[in-house]
Design a protein around this motif. Structure first.
Motif, PDB file in Angstrom:
ATOM      1  N   LYS A 289       0.834  -1.196   0.000  1.00 16.56           N
ATOM      2  CA  LYS A 289       0.000   0.000   0.000  1.00 16.56           C
ATOM      3  C   LYS A 289       0.869   1.246   0.000  1.00 16.56           C
ATOM      4  O   LYS A 289       1.375   1.662   1.038  1.00 16.56           O
ATOM      5  CB  LYS A 289      -0.936  -0.004   1.204  1.00 16.56           C
ATOM      6  CG  LYS A 289      -2.023  -1.066   1.115  1.00 16.56           C
ATOM      7  CD  LYS A 289      -2.983  -0.956   2.279  1.00 16.56           C
ATOM      8  CE  LYS A 289      -4.119  -1.945   2.155  1.00 16.56           C
ATOM      9  NZ  LYS A 289      -5.081  -1.836   3.264  1.00 16.56           N
ATOM     10  N   LYS A 290       1.015   1.817  -1.163  1.00 15.21           N
ATOM     11  CA  LYS A 290       1.825   3.020  -1.307  1.00 15.21           C
ATOM     12  C   LYS A 290       0.932   4.204  -1.661  1.00 15.21           C
ATOM     13  O   LYS A 290      -0.119   4.057  -2.266  1.00 15.21           O
ATOM     14  CB  LYS A 290       2.883   2.827  -2.388  1.00 15.21           C
ATOM     15  CG  LYS A 290       3.919   1.754  -2.066  1.00 15.21           C
ATOM     16  CD  LYS A 290       4.972   1.687  -3.168  1.00 15.21           C
ATOM     17  CE  LYS A 290       6.047   0.664  -2.829  1.00 15.21           C
ATOM     18  NZ  LYS A 290       7.081   0.588  -3.884  1.00 15.21           N
ATOM     19  N   LEU A 291       1.402   5.378  -1.310  1.00 10.58           N
ATOM     20  CA  LEU A 291       0.695   6.598  -1.659  1.00 10.58           C
ATOM     21  C   LEU A 291       0.990   6.948  -3.103  1.00 10.58           C
ATOM     22  O   LEU A 291       2.133   6.931  -3.543  1.00 10.58           O
ATOM     23  CB  LEU A 291       1.132   7.739  -0.742  1.00 10.58           C
ATOM     24  CG  LEU A 291       0.353   9.044  -0.835  1.00 10.58           C
ATOM     25  CD1 LEU A 291      -1.049   8.846  -0.274  1.00 10.58           C
ATOM     26  CD2 LEU A 291       1.065  10.132  -0.052  1.00 10.58           C
ATOM     27  N   SER A 292      -0.045   7.258  -3.869  1.00 11.43           N
ATOM     28  CA  SER A 292       0.138   7.608  -5.279  1.00 11.43           C
ATOM     29  C   SER A 292       0.934   8.901  -5.392  1.00 11.43           C
ATOM     30  O   SER A 292       0.813   9.807  -4.563  1.00 11.43           O
ATOM     31  CB  SER A 292      -1.222   7.776  -5.954  1.00 11.43           C
ATOM     32  OG  SER A 292      -1.065   8.277  -7.270  1.00 11.43           O
ATOM     33  N   SER A 293       1.755   8.985  -6.424  1.00 12.82           N
ATOM     34  CA  SER A 293       2.520  10.208  -6.665  1.00 12.82           C
ATOM     35  C   SER A 293       1.643  11.300  -7.269  1.00 12.82           C
ATOM     36  O   SER A 293       2.065  12.450  -7.363  1.00 12.82           O
ATOM     37  CB  SER A 293       3.697   9.921  -7.605  1.00 12.82           C
ATOM     38  OG  SER A 293       3.233   9.412  -8.841  1.00 12.82           O
ATOM     39  N   GLU A 294       0.424  10.966  -7.677  1.00 17.99           N
ATOM     40  CA  GLU A 294      -0.506  11.956  -8.209  1.00 17.99           C
ATOM     41  C   GLU A 294      -1.473  12.381  -7.119  1.00 17.99           C
ATOM     42  O   GLU A 294      -2.145  11.550  -6.507  1.00 17.99           O
ATOM     43  CB  GLU A 294      -1.271  11.384  -9.402  1.00 17.99           C
ATOM     44  CG  GLU A 294      -0.425  11.213 -10.652  1.00 17.99           C
ATOM     45  CD  GLU A 294      -1.257  10.776 -11.831  1.00 17.99           C
ATOM     46  OE1 GLU A 294      -2.208   9.995 -11.622  1.00 17.99           O
ATOM     47  OE2 GLU A 294      -0.970  11.205 -12.956  1.00 17.99           O
ATOM     48  N   ILE A 295      -1.540  13.671  -6.860  1.00 15.05           N
ATOM     49  CA  ILE A 295      -2.458  14.215  -5.865  1.00 15.05           C
ATOM     50  C   ILE A 295      -3.366  15.237  -6.538  1.00 15.05           C
ATOM     51  O   ILE A 295      -3.048  15.766  -7.608  1.00 15.05           O
ATOM     52  CB  ILE A 295      -1.704  14.874  -4.687  1.00 15.05           C
ATOM     53  CG1 ILE A 295      -0.901  16.084  -5.179  1.00 15.05           C
ATOM     54  CG2 ILE A 295      -0.810  13.871  -3.978  1.00 15.05           C
ATOM     55  CD1 ILE A 295      -0.303  16.911  -4.066  1.00 15.05           C
ATOM     56  N   ALA A 296      -4.510  15.488  -5.920  1.00 15.18           N
ATOM     57  CA  ALA A 296      -5.434  16.509  -6.404  1.00 15.18           C
ATOM     58  C   ALA A 296      -5.366  17.709  -5.465  1.00 15.18           C
ATOM     59  O   ALA A 296      -5.382  17.553  -4.240  1.00 15.18           O
ATOM     60  CB  ALA A 296      -6.852  15.963  -6.456  1.00 15.18           C
ATOM     61  N   VAL A 297      -5.279  18.904  -6.037  1.00 11.57           N
ATOM     62  CA  VAL A 297      -5.175  20.136  -5.248  1.00 11.57           C
ATOM     63  C   VAL A 297      -6.267  21.100  -5.703  1.00 11.57           C
ATOM     64  O   VAL A 297      -6.359  21.426  -6.889  1.00 11.57           O
ATOM     65  CB  VAL A 297      -3.799  20.806  -5.418  1.00 11.57           C
ATOM     66  CG1 VAL A 297      -3.714  22.067  -4.564  1.00 11.57           C
ATOM     67  CG2 VAL A 297      -2.676  19.842  -5.067  1.00 11.57           C
ATOM     68  N   TYR A 298      -7.089  21.545  -4.751  1.00  9.17           N
ATOM     69  CA  TYR A 298      -8.122  22.542  -5.051  1.00  9.17           C
ATOM     70  C   TYR A 298      -7.752  23.855  -4.386  1.00  9.17           C
ATOM     71  O   TYR A 298      -7.465  23.909  -3.187  1.00  9.17           O
ATOM     72  CB  TYR A 298      -9.488  22.094  -4.557  1.00  9.17           C
ATOM     73  CG  TYR A 298     -10.583  23.089  -4.883  1.00  9.17           C
ATOM     74  CD1 TYR A 298     -11.173  23.106  -6.142  1.00  9.17           C
ATOM     75  CD2 TYR A 298     -11.008  24.016  -3.937  1.00  9.17           C
ATOM     76  CE1 TYR A 298     -12.164  24.036  -6.448  1.00  9.17           C
ATOM     77  CE2 TYR A 298     -12.000  24.937  -4.228  1.00  9.17           C
ATOM     78  CZ  TYR A 298     -12.581  24.948  -5.487  1.00  9.17           C
ATOM     79  OH  TYR A 298     -13.558  25.863  -5.795  1.00  9.17           O
TER      80      TYR A 298
END
Length: 402
Positions: free
Chosen positions: A201-210
Motif C-alpha cells: 500500500k503506497k501513496l500515489s505520486s498523483e495528488i489533487a489540489v483545489y
C-alpha cells in the motif's frame, strides 16, 4: 464641530443583545486601524451583524488580513477548552439514525452549543479554521464535496476532481485534507489516494489540489517518501501548523520486531510538496502535538519524558539539530503504558497547566484523559457511554469564506 454621523451599533453582553443608534462628531471617528483593533475582540456572530452598519466597517471585516488575524486571535482563547464531537442519534441499522455535531467543554463534556444535525452517512473529511469539508450521501452515492462555515451560515460546492482521481469522492482508500497557505492566504483541499496495481500500500505520486482562490482543481505529481506514506496519511490524524499538515510515521526498520515512530511526514500547502524529517532523540514512545504555532514532539519512556519543538524553517531534509529540547522531566511505567495504549488517540497540550489531554473514542464510549508532565499524574475526567463516531480536538468560530 463637524456634523454628527448616526450609526446602528449592536452590542452583545453574554446572551443579551441590544441595538443602539449612536451619534458621534465626524472628527471623533476612529480611523480604520483602530476600528480593526476593536473588531478583533468581537465574536463572529457580532461581526456578521455590525458589518452591515456601513461600507467602511464591511471593508475592514471582509478583508483577508483581518479575517486571518481574527481567526488566530480566537484560536488562542477558544481552542484550549472547546471540543468538537460528532455523535450518533440512533443505532446505525435504523432508518432514522443520524449524527449531531456539537461543541462541548473539553474538561466537562457539557454542551456549549449544537451546530447541526446530519445524516448517518454524511462524511466529514476535515474541520479547520471553522470550516467543515464534507460530503452528503444521496441514495447510493456520495454527492460533491462541500465547504461549510456554520458561523457565517454559508456553504460552497466544490467541482468534482478531474481524472485520473474519480475515486476521491467517498472512497475509504482516499484522504482529503483542508488547510491554509499563509504565503498566498489561500485555503486549499488536498486529495491523496492509494497507488493502484501495487501489492504494497503506497501513496500515489498523483495528488489533487483545489485552490479556494482560483476555484479550480489540478492534478500534480509529487515525490513520495516510502514505505510509510500511505499508512500515515490514511490512518493518522494530522496536525496542522506553519502552513503544513504533519503526520507521525514509522519506517519499520526495527530489528526486534517492535514498533517505533521514527519520522515526521509533512505536506506543505504552499509549495504543495512532501518532506520528511527524522524524529529527535532517544528510544521513547513519541507523539505529535501543536505547541503555540509550532509543531512539537512529546517523548516518554518508563524513566523520563521530553518535549522538543521543531524550528520554523526545516527545509526538505534536516537533522536532529532542528529540534529544540524545551522540557525534560520524570516518568513512570504507568505513564509510559498509558500513552502506548492510546497511540492512535488525538493528543492536545495546555501550555498553562502542563496537561496533555487525550480523547479516546470507540463505538461504545468516549473517554477524556489527562496527563500532567510535572506530577506524572493520570486522570480520567469523564467517560460518556454512547455511539460517538469521531472527535476533533478543537473548534473555533471564524469569518473564513471559501
Amino acid at each position: 464641530m463637524r456634523a454628527a454621523s448616526n450609526s446602528l451599533v449592536i452590542l452583545q453582553s453574554g446572551n443579551t443583545k441590544t441595538r443602539h443608534h449612536v451619534a458621534w462628531p465626524e472628527d471623533m471617528k476612529l480611523n480604520p486601524d483602530l476600528w480593526a483593533e476593536v473588531f478583533l475582540k468581537l465574536p463572529v456572530k457580532t461581526l456578521v451583524r455590525v458589518r452591515d452598519v456601513c461600507k467602511s466597517w464591511r471593508s475592514i471585516i471582509d478583508s483577508p488580513d483581518f479575517i486571518t488575524e481574527h481567526c488566530e486571535q480566537f484560536k488562542k482563547n477558544s481552542d484550549k477548552n472547546q471540543l468538537l464531537l460528532v455523535e450518533r442519534t440512533g443505532p446505525l441499522r435504523l432508518k432514522y439514525s443520524g449524527k449531531v455535531i456539537r461543541v462541548v467543554n473539553k474538561l466537562t463534556f457539557e454542551e456549549i452549543r449544537q451546530i447541526t444535525k446530519v445524516s448517518e452517512k454524511c462524511k466529514i473529511w476535515d474541520v479547520f479554521d471553522g470550516l467543515f469539508l464534507y460530503q452528503d450521501y444521496d441514495a447510493t452515492i456520495y454527492t460533491s464535496l462541500k465547504i461549510w462555515n456554520p458561523s457565517v451560515g454559508k456553504s460552497w460546492r466544490l467541482p468534482d476532481p478531474p481524472r485520473p482521481l474519480p475515486r476521491l469522492l467517498g472512497q475509504g482508500d482516499d484522504k482529503l485534507v483542508l488547510g491554509f497557505d499563509p504565503s498566498s492566504k489561500d485555503y486549499k483541499v488536498i486529495g491523496f489516494r492509494r497507488n493502484d496495481g501495487v501489492s504494497v500500500k503506497k501513496l500515489s505520486s498523483e495528488i489533487a489540489v483545489y485552490s479556494g482562490i482560483n476555484r479550480l482543481w489540478k492534478i500534480k505529481t509529487v515525490e513520495v517518501n516510502e514505505p510509510f506514506s500511505y499508512f500515515a496519511v490514511l490512518q493518522h490524524q494530522h496536525h496542522f501548523c506553519q502552513g503544513a499538515a504533519h503526520w507521525i510515521v514509522s519506517d519499520g526498520a526495527r530489528n526486534d520486531g517492535g514498533f517505533e515512530y521514527t519520522h515526521v511526514l509533512s505536506f506543505d500547502f504552499g509549495i504543495e510538496e512532501f518532506r520528511c524529517v527524522e524524529l529527535p532523540g532517544m528510544e521513547m514512545f513519541k507523539c505529535l502535538f501543536v505547541f503555540g504555532k509550532s509543531l512539537a514532539v512529546f517523548g516518554i519512556s518508563a524513566e523520563s519524558s521530553r518535549i522538543w519543538i521543531m524550528g520554523e524553517d526545516v527545509g526538505e531534509v534536516v537533522g536532529e539539530k532542528q529540534w529544540i529540547l524545551c522540557f525534560e522531566g520524570g516518568s513512570s511505567l504507568d505513564a509510559y503504558n498509558f500513552f502506548k495504549e492510546y497511540k492512535f488517540a488525538r493528543i492536545t497540550y495546555d501550555e498553562y497547566t502542563g496537561e496533555f489531554f487525550v480523547v479516546v473514542s470507540t463505538n461504545s464510549e468516549t473517554k477524556l484523559m489527562s496527563y500532567n508532565i510535572t506530577s506524572q499524574r493520570i486522570m480520567a475526567f469523564v467517560t460518556v457511554v454512547g455511539n460517538r463516531t469521531c472527535c476533533a480536538d478543537s473548534y473555533v468560530e471564524s469569518l473564513v469564506t471559501f
